[in-house]
Design an enzyme around this catalytic site. Structure first.
Site, PDB file in Angstrom:
ATOM      1  N   LYS A 215       0.853  -1.191   0.000  1.00  0.00           N
ATOM      2  CA  LYS A 215       0.000   0.000   0.000  1.00  0.00           C
ATOM      3  C   LYS A 215       0.885   1.236   0.000  1.00  0.00           C
ATOM      4  CE  LYS A 215      -3.680   2.260   2.610  1.00  0.00           C
ATOM      5  NZ  LYS A 215      -4.571   2.156   3.779  1.00  0.00           N
TER       6      LYS A 215
ATOM      7  N   LYS B  15      -2.229  -1.539  -3.778  1.00  0.00           N
ATOM      8  CA  LYS B  15      -3.091  -0.356  -3.724  1.00  0.00           C
ATOM      9  C   LYS B  15      -2.259   0.906  -3.779  1.00  0.00           C
ATOM     10  CE  LYS B  15      -6.155   1.999  -0.570  1.00  0.00           C
ATOM     11  NZ  LYS B  15      -6.591   2.104   0.789  1.00  0.00           N
TER      12      LYS B  15
HETATM   13  C1  PBG Z   1      -7.345   3.079   5.361  1.00  0.00           C
HETATM   14  C2  PBG Z   1      -7.807   3.045   3.964  1.00  0.00           C
HETATM   15  C3  PBG Z   1      -7.683   4.047   3.000  1.00  0.00           C
HETATM   16  C4  PBG Z   1      -8.289   3.576   1.841  1.00  0.00           C
HETATM   17  C5  PBG Z   1      -8.782   2.316   2.121  1.00  0.00           C
HETATM   18  N1  PBG Z   1      -8.455   1.994   3.428  1.00  0.00           N
HETATM   19  C6  PBG Z   1      -7.171   5.420   3.076  1.00  0.00           C
HETATM   20  C7  PBG Z   1      -5.828   5.757   3.517  1.00  0.00           C
HETATM   21  O1  PBG Z   1      -4.918   4.945   3.657  1.00  0.00           O
HETATM   22  O2  PBG Z   1      -5.679   6.958   3.762  1.00  0.00           O
HETATM   23  C8  PBG Z   1      -8.366   4.331   0.549  1.00  0.00           C
HETATM   24  C9  PBG Z   1      -9.360   3.870  -0.425  1.00  0.00           C
HETATM   25  C10 PBG Z   1      -9.613   4.793  -1.540  1.00  0.00           C
HETATM   26  O3  PBG Z   1      -8.960   5.838  -1.738  1.00  0.00           O
HETATM   27  O4  PBG Z   1     -10.537   4.467  -2.297  1.00  0.00           O
HETATM   28  N2  PBG Z   1      -8.268   2.601   6.244  1.00  0.00           N
END
Ligand code: PBG
Length: 322
Positions: free
Chosen positions: A192, A245
């Site tokens: 991520k 991601k």
């Molecule tokens: C964290 C989380 C995030 C997303 C999914 N889970 C945001 C982050 O890390 O700030 C982002 C998903 C998206 O942008 O569609 N719980």
């Protein structure tokens, strides 16, 4: 002699026969934002078509998802109360726990995945316990274990930790195994990145950090080798599915994970990717439907077996009409 590759492109039916990748409803997971309160069905401004629902408004949305044959949802909670550590995440009567029970009563077969994190539940918006202006890894792990057990007890089918703490998969696997949930799989947000593409989500989930950023735990977008390292540890710790991601700017990483690991690969087509296509589509600058299908197909071609996407309902409607 000319090598005539065009021979296999001459008609739609021959193109169908040689087509290498297809997007299918079976590949998709639809994210749901569930908010504490009543009578809430608010569209998220930067994510046209996506809403935050209170529990009383959820059943209609669930009926639609099931009618469209979408196999799974991933849940994000928006609690009415935040605190320093996010203890609402392991409240057995919390918003996610209540949502899981409601879904399982209405649609027992709809596969329910929970996002396991803290940022929507902490007053500072970071993904764990803060010590000295930074997220304390090991203190956060203790709370992660409490959170997944609570989700599992409520009836979640799968948990998806997204906080990028070191050791999170081992901690969660052990917590689930010790409480009788050996059969609940873990989909790890293994790779991520610290990405600006999460902007609209943070508005939607009210989870932007109040100070600093997430660069001490999420990955540097410049790094590729490190993705293998992250995925290796999660693979060894027992993640059942490895996720990358965001998706669109990281198709090379999706392919790396697909080639290097013998696990299903998921990718998260994040909020910013959705917002860009919707916005350009609304302006009439691109053909929204075709760009949607092409970008999702590119994720499959890159190696994704599973795609988490806000487009899931749009895709399902399109495919069902074919
Ligand atoms: C964290 C989380 C995030 C997303 C999914 N889970 C945001 C982050 O890390 O700030 C982002 C998903 C998206 O942008 O569609 N719980």
């Amino acid at each position: 002699m000319i090598n005539r590759t065009r021979r296999l492109r001459r008609t739609e039916n021959i193109r169908r026969l040689v087509r290498e990748n297809r997007l299918n409803i079976d590949d998709l997971i639809y994210p749901l934002f569930i908010e504490e309160g009543e009578n809430i069905e608010d569209e998220i401004i930067s994510m046209p078509g996506v809403k935050r629902y209170s529990l009383d408004k959820l059943p209609k949305e669930l009926d639609e998802i099931v009618a469209l044959k979408i196999p799974a949802v991933i849940l994000f909670g928006i609690p009415s109360h935040k605190d320093e550590i996010g203890c609402e995440t392991w409240n057995d009567k919390g918003i996610i726990q209540k949502a899981i029970r409601l879904i399982k009563i209405n649609h027992p077969d709809l596969y329910v995945i929970t996002d396991v994190c803290f940022c929507e539940y902490t007053s500072h918006g970071h993904c764990g316990v803060i010590h000295d202006q930074d997220v304390d890894n090991d203190a956060t792990l203790i709370n992660l274990a409490k959170q997944v057990i609570s989700h599992a007890k409520a009836g979640a089918d799968m948990v998806a930790p997204s906080c990028m703490m070191d050791g999170m998969i081992a901690t969660i696997r052990e917590a689930l195994d010790q409480t009788g949930f050996q059969n609940i799989p873990i989909m790890s947000y293994a790779v991520k990145y610290s990405s600006a593409f999460y902007g609209p989500f943070r508005d939607a989930a009210d989870s932007a950090p109040s100070f600093g950023d997430r660069r001490t735990y999420q990955m540097d977008p410049a790094n590729r080798d490190e993705a293998l390292r992250e995925a290796t540890f999660d693979d060894q710790e027992g993640a059942d599915i490895l996720m990358v991601k965001p998706a669109l700017s990281y198709l090379d990483i999706i392919r790396d994970i697909k080639n290097n690991f013998d696990r299903p690969v998921a990718c998260y087509n994040v909020s910013g990717e959705y917002a860009m296509i919707k916005a350009a589509g609304e302006k009439g600058w691109i053909d929204e439907e075709r760009v949607m299908m092409e970008s999702l197909l590119s994720m499959k071609r890159a190696g994704a077996d599973i795609i988490i996407t806000y487009f899931a309902k749009d895709v399902a409607k399109l495919l069902l009409n074919h």
